[in-house]
Design a protein around this motif. Structure first.
Motif, PDB file in Angstrom:
ATOM      1  N   GLU A 108       0.821  -1.204   0.000  1.00 55.19           N
ATOM      2  CA  GLU A 108       0.000   0.000   0.000  1.00 55.19           C
ATOM      3  C   GLU A 108       0.860   1.261   0.000  1.00 55.19           C
ATOM      4  OE1 GLU A 108      -3.898   1.969   2.130  1.00 55.19           O
ATOM      5  OE2 GLU A 108      -3.489  -0.171   2.210  1.00 55.19           O
ATOM      6  N   ALA A 162      -7.022   2.047  -1.662  1.00 57.25           N
ATOM      7  CA  ALA A 162      -7.114   0.585  -1.597  1.00 57.25           C
ATOM      8  C   ALA A 162      -8.379   0.179  -0.853  1.00 57.25           C
ATOM      9  CB  ALA A 162      -5.893  -0.004  -0.906  1.00 57.25           C
ATOM     10  N   ILE A 183      -2.877   1.702   8.508  1.00 57.35           N
ATOM     11  CA  ILE A 183      -3.350   1.614   7.129  1.00 57.35           C
ATOM     12  C   ILE A 183      -4.870   1.685   7.143  1.00 57.35           C
ATOM     13  CG2 ILE A 183      -3.424   0.184   5.051  1.00 57.35           C
ATOM     14  CD1 ILE A 183      -0.854  -1.167   6.060  1.00 57.35           C
ATOM     15  N   TYR A 236      -0.106   2.088  -3.931  1.00 53.15           N
ATOM     16  CA  TYR A 236      -1.526   2.364  -4.010  1.00 53.15           C
ATOM     17  C   TYR A 236      -1.851   3.838  -3.794  1.00 53.15           C
ATOM     18  CZ  TYR A 236      -1.604  -2.688  -3.023  1.00 53.15           C
ATOM     19  OH  TYR A 236      -1.384  -4.025  -3.032  1.00 53.15           O
TER      20      TYR A 236
END
Length: 645
Positions: free
Chosen positions: A595, A602, A624, A599
């Protein structure tokens, strides 16, 4: 207390002219054959009772002379309300000929309605049936012209459309069990299903009606285990001991221990299906089976999917169910339909439909009698033949993914396979892909508006449902699109990128489906939509058990994203993923690294509430954003609203 065990004739004599009689049974399972035969005998001998109404969910009958077919006598029945009709063709013929008032309502809705009748409610709200023939904007479930009283209303609640199914008070309930004591307590230890015996009994009793039970034996008062009593004696008015040949477990099988769960049967090695169009269709449909998912297979053509799954060794990686209440095991077919060998659980039918209606099915594989350009499907009515919808509407409307299966044409179709290619040796007499279906049992446009994933699988090609209707996406090797497909349809489907169906479907050797479903190469799990800059990741069936599994996953994912050369938006499918608790932290570390490096946004989705909770917490612990949804549509919608380009 009163001894409730009586002669058959005395029990049936309690039924009066004009009574509404609710009859239990799923094909032959739980069908009180002796009671129904007694009602037939009384009418033939005494012309009574007259003008009764029948209420049933799942067509108690064998398609010939047993079950409710016995009651298809002029003057005996005035009205019939049923879910499935194909196994009661004599009664169905009376409906089609305007000899009786008749309704076809979704099997699951009738099953659930029993509870609301018993609870004294005026009816039941459901979305099941919207935009099908059950919808009052079409026929409201009425089968013929003489049926005019509305049983289904369209209503609006909180800005949404709902159908309201009116309650039908029950005067007499005919049910069945295994053992009764003389106080009327009923157990069902030798029955293949529990069905809706308790809700039916409550519905009758609380409507001021009578409950008559058929059993095969009588036990001493006080000897029954109270936890095994399905219908308590206070709900039962009469108990009749059935003749042996009128109390078989199914219409096909007198008794099988493995149907009850009292014994696990050794099923042995599966016998491979012959390589016919039926197996070709079943093989292609089996490729859609969700690993660790819950599946419903319809009767007829869909039954082959179970056989293929067994043959290919993936039967243990899915949970097969029947609407009758079975979860797990090997569902049976024909006149054993509804039962299963070695089931994991057997619950009431209404409970099964609660599970289905709430979105519990990952996949439904159902028959397809005829379909049209917008994706509508008809399985319920064809000119002078009436089958009824059964549980089809509940299942097709609420399963996350639907695969309709059937031959491309009907009536005499013969295919030939040579050198891995298919040819049509003899075309069927009737087309199935027509301009407009006779009756809408499944509404394609409504499903498309909800974003439902729908496939139409035949022996020669596969279509998928889109906003513009049916799109041709696969063609079997050897099949000519113009001659064998477009030339045999009444409409032209959308045609864009047409692929060849997997050649292994046409081979004699096994397809190695287990490897395909459980051992997908990581490279095949990734797809980059360059136009939207979204990467779709399918982790279904991924197993992470060792550090080596983590290392391989990390390497393959990094290699893929490095080749793209820019950050992307991500949508990941985590359905069916298996992560060892010892590897969970390390796997989450890899997700965090990916990530951070690749990303823009996500989202992840999984139907497993436990996995959503566990994975979400692991991601939170690493700061996250854990955007984890239940469906792909929810995840994609989030990306669309928050995408960074």
């Amino acid at each position: 207390m009163v001894d409730k065990v009586v002669r058959l004739e005395d029990a049936i004599a309690t039924i009066d002219d004009g009574d509404t009689v609710c009859v239990s049974g799923f094909v032959g399972i739980g069908t009180p054959e002796g009671l129904v035969r007694g009602l037939q005998d009384r009418f033939l001998a005494h012309a009574a009772p007259k003008d009764i109404s029948l209420l049933f969910a799942a067509a108690p009958g064998d398609g010939k002379d047993r079950g409710l077919n016995r009651l298809a006598i002029p003057g005996l029945v005035k009205r019939a309300i049923g879910g499935h009709w194909s196994l009661v063709p004599k009664l169905g013929a009376m409906a089609m000929n305007n000899e009786i008032e008749a309704y076809n309502l979704p099997l699951g809705c009738i099953s659930q309605l029993y509870r609301d009748i018993g609870a004294g409610k005026p009816g039941m709200f459901s979305k099941v049936g919207l935009h099908t023939f059950v919808d009052p904007r079409q026929s409201g479930g009425a089968i013929n012209d003489c049926t005019t009283k509305p049983l289904v209303e369209l209503m609006e609640l909180a800005g949404e459309e709902w159908l309201f199914y009116h309650a039908v008070p029950v005067d007499v309930a005919l049910i069945r069990g295994t053992t009764a004591d003389r106080h009327g307590n009923i157990t069902m230890e030798r029955e293949a299903l529990t069905l809706d015996m308790l809700p039916i009994a409550i519905a009758a009793k609380n409507s001021g009606g009578l409950v008559i039970a058929q059993v095969e034996r009588i036990a001493a008062n006080g000897s029954l285990d109270p936890k095994q009593v399905i219908v308590p004696g206070n709900l039962v008015d009469c108990v009749v001991v059935a003749e042996r040949d009128e109390h078989h477990q199914t219409y096909k099988t007198p008794y099988e221990h493995a149907f009850t769960g009292r014994m696990k049967a050794d099923v042995g090695q599966p016998v491979p299906m012959d390589l016919t169009e039926r197996k070709i269709i079943a093989r292609r449909a089996a490729m859609e089976l969700p690993v660790n998912g819950v599946v419903n297979l319809g009767i007829g053509m869909p039954e082959g999917v179970s056989a293929v799954a067994n043959e290919e060794g993936v039967i243990d990686n899915i949970t097969l169910t029947t609407e009758a209440g079975v979860l797990g095991g090997v569902p049976q077919s024909g006149l054993d339909f509804g039962a299963a060998i070695n089931a994991n659980a057997i619950i009431q039918t209404n409970q099964q439909f609660d599970f289905y209606d709430g979105g519990g099915l990952d996949l439904a594989c159902l028959g397809m009698a005829e379909t049209d350009a917008t994706g509508n499907v008809n399985v319920s009515r064809f000119k002078d033949r009436f089958a009824g919808a059964g549980g089809f509407i509940n299942i097709s409307q609420n399963a996350r993914k639907v695969v309709f299966v059937g031959t491309f044409t009907a009536g005499g179709l013969k295919v030939a396979i040579n050198d891995g290619k298919m040819s049509i040796a003899q075309e069927g007499r009737s087309r199935k892909f027509i301009n407009q279906v006779e009756q809408i049992t499944f509404n394609g446009a409504y499903a498309a508006s909800q974003g439902k994933e729908v496939l139409y699988v035949t022996e020669r090609c596969v279509f998928k449902l889109g906003e513009s209707g049916q799109e041709l996406i696969e063609v079997a090797p050897g099949i000519d699109i113009e001659k064998d497909i477009l030339g045999q349809m009444d409409f032209k489907p959308v045609i864009n990128d047409v692929k060849e169906m997997d050649p292994s479907i046409l081979g004699e050797a096994p397809m190695k489906l287990r490897t395909r479903l459980l051992a997908i190469p990581n490279s095949d799990r990734l797809f980059h939509d360059k136009q939207q800059n979204i990467v779709f990741v399918n982790l279904s069936g991924l197993t992470i058990e060792t550090e080596e599994d983590v290392r391989i996953f990390e390497h393959d994912m990094n290699s893929f994203f490095q080749q793209i050369g820019q950050k992307v938006n991500l949508v990941s499918n985590y359905d069916g993923i298996s992560i060892s608790p010892k590897m969970a932290a390390k796997f989450a570390n890899v997700l965090g690294q990916l990530e951070y490096d690749y990303y823009l946004t996500a989202t992840r989705y999984t139907t497993s509430a436990f996995l959503r909770q566990k994975l979400g917490q692991d991601l939170k612990n690493r700061s996250i954003s854990p955007h984890i949804f239940e469906t792909r549509q929810e995840a994609a919608a989030y990306i669309a609203a928050n995408r960074s380009d």
